[in-house]
Design a protein around this motif. Structure first.
Motif, PDB file in Angstrom:
ATOM      1  N   HIS A 274      42.427  49.996  42.527  1.00  0.00           N
ATOM      2  CA  HIS A 274      43.612  49.177  42.266  1.00  0.00           C
ATOM      3  C   HIS A 274      43.320  48.057  41.268  1.00  0.00           C
ATOM      4  N   SER A 275      42.198  47.387  41.470  1.00  0.00           N
ATOM      5  CA  SER A 275      41.937  46.167  40.690  1.00  0.00           C
ATOM      6  C   SER A 275      41.034  46.387  39.484  1.00  0.00           C
ATOM      7  N   GLY A 276      40.566  47.610  39.292  1.00  0.00           N
ATOM      8  CA  GLY A 276      39.684  47.886  38.168  1.00  0.00           C
ATOM      9  C   GLY A 276      40.308  47.486  36.842  1.00  0.00           C
ATOM     10  N   GLY A 277      39.590  46.716  36.080  1.00  0.00           N
ATOM     11  CA  GLY A 277      40.068  46.292  34.770  1.00  0.00           C
ATOM     12  C   GLY A 277      40.937  45.045  34.786  1.00  0.00           C
ATOM     13  N   MET A 278      41.306  44.567  35.965  1.00  0.00           N
ATOM     14  CA  MET A 278      42.119  43.350  36.022  1.00  0.00           C
ATOM     15  C   MET A 278      41.246  42.130  35.751  1.00  0.00           C
ATOM     16  N   ALA A 279      41.831  41.147  35.119  1.00  0.00           N
ATOM     17  CA  ALA A 279      41.154  39.868  34.899  1.00  0.00           C
ATOM     18  C   ALA A 279      42.035  38.780  35.506  1.00  0.00           C
ATOM     19  N   PHE A 280      41.420  37.822  36.148  1.00  0.00           N
ATOM     20  CA  PHE A 280      42.166  36.763  36.823  1.00  0.00           C
ATOM     21  C   PHE A 280      41.810  35.424  36.203  1.00  0.00           C
ATOM     22  N   GLU A 281      42.809  34.639  35.968  1.00  0.00           N
ATOM     23  CA  GLU A 281      42.609  33.322  35.351  1.00  0.00           C
ATOM     24  C   GLU A 281      42.086  32.301  36.347  1.00  0.00           C
ATOM     25  N   SER A 282      42.371  32.538  37.623  1.00  0.00           N
ATOM     26  CA  SER A 282      41.951  31.561  38.635  1.00  0.00           C
ATOM     27  C   SER A 282      41.710  32.279  39.962  1.00  0.00           C
TER      28      SER A 282
ATOM     29  N   SER B 267      46.251  35.832  45.272  1.00  0.00           N
ATOM     30  CA  SER B 267      47.638  36.294  45.249  1.00  0.00           C
ATOM     31  C   SER B 267      47.709  37.812  45.059  1.00  0.00           C
ATOM     32  N   GLU B 268      46.911  38.326  44.142  1.00  0.00           N
ATOM     33  CA  GLU B 268      46.900  39.768  43.907  1.00  0.00           C
ATOM     34  C   GLU B 268      46.390  40.524  45.132  1.00  0.00           C
ATOM     35  N   LEU B 269      45.336  40.014  45.767  1.00  0.00           N
ATOM     36  CA  LEU B 269      44.811  40.663  46.979  1.00  0.00           C
ATOM     37  C   LEU B 269      45.841  40.657  48.096  1.00  0.00           C
TER      38      LEU B 269
END
Length: 137
Positions: A85-93, A99-101
């Motif tokens: 699901h989260s592969g390749g995602m980048a999070f700013e904070s 929130s995504e989890l």
């Protein structure tokens, strides 16, 4: 018991207290029938304080062979789908990550959790039968 271990065992016992209260509220009959808990052999789980807590409430502990990630539902059932699901995602904070989890968990079907927990029994039995050796899928 060393002083370093005590805070971790105390924290784990507080977690067990919260679990016991959640069970009491959501599934009260379960506490009367008895709780069977599977946790690994981490120091907080095997500490005297924790063992005393478990005896006090009569919770049964399933044997857990050392170094056996095959029995952690997070290892064999959760992390793969989460990684996909989260592969390749980048999070700013960190807040964005949290929130995504939360969103991902909130949108999982209840069967996702049921399958993971139900497969635990057969994996546990295989692991015990193999004396802790790796359990193939």
């Amino acid at each position: 018991m060393s002083k370093r271990i005590t805070p971790f065992a105390s924290r784990y016992c507080r977690t067990l207290n919260r679990l016991k209260e959640a069970i009491r509220c959501k599934r009260p009959g379960l506490l009367r029938r008895g709780v069977v808990l599977l946790h690994d052999n981490a120091t907080p789980h095997s500490a005297n304080l924790t063992q005393q807590w478990l005896q006090r409430y009569g919770w049964e502990i399933l044997p857990h062979p050392a170094h056996s990630p095959d029995l952690a539902p997070s290892d064999f059932h959760l992390f793969g789908p989460l990684k996909r699901h989260s592969g390749g995602m980048a999070f700013e904070s960190e807040d964005d990550l949290i929130s995504e989890l939360r969103n991902w968990f909130d949108n999982l079907d209840v069967d996702f959790f049921r399958v993971g927990i139900n497969s635990l029994w057969s994996r546990w039995q295989k692991c015990i039968d193999l004396h802790g050796d790796y359990v193939e899928k």
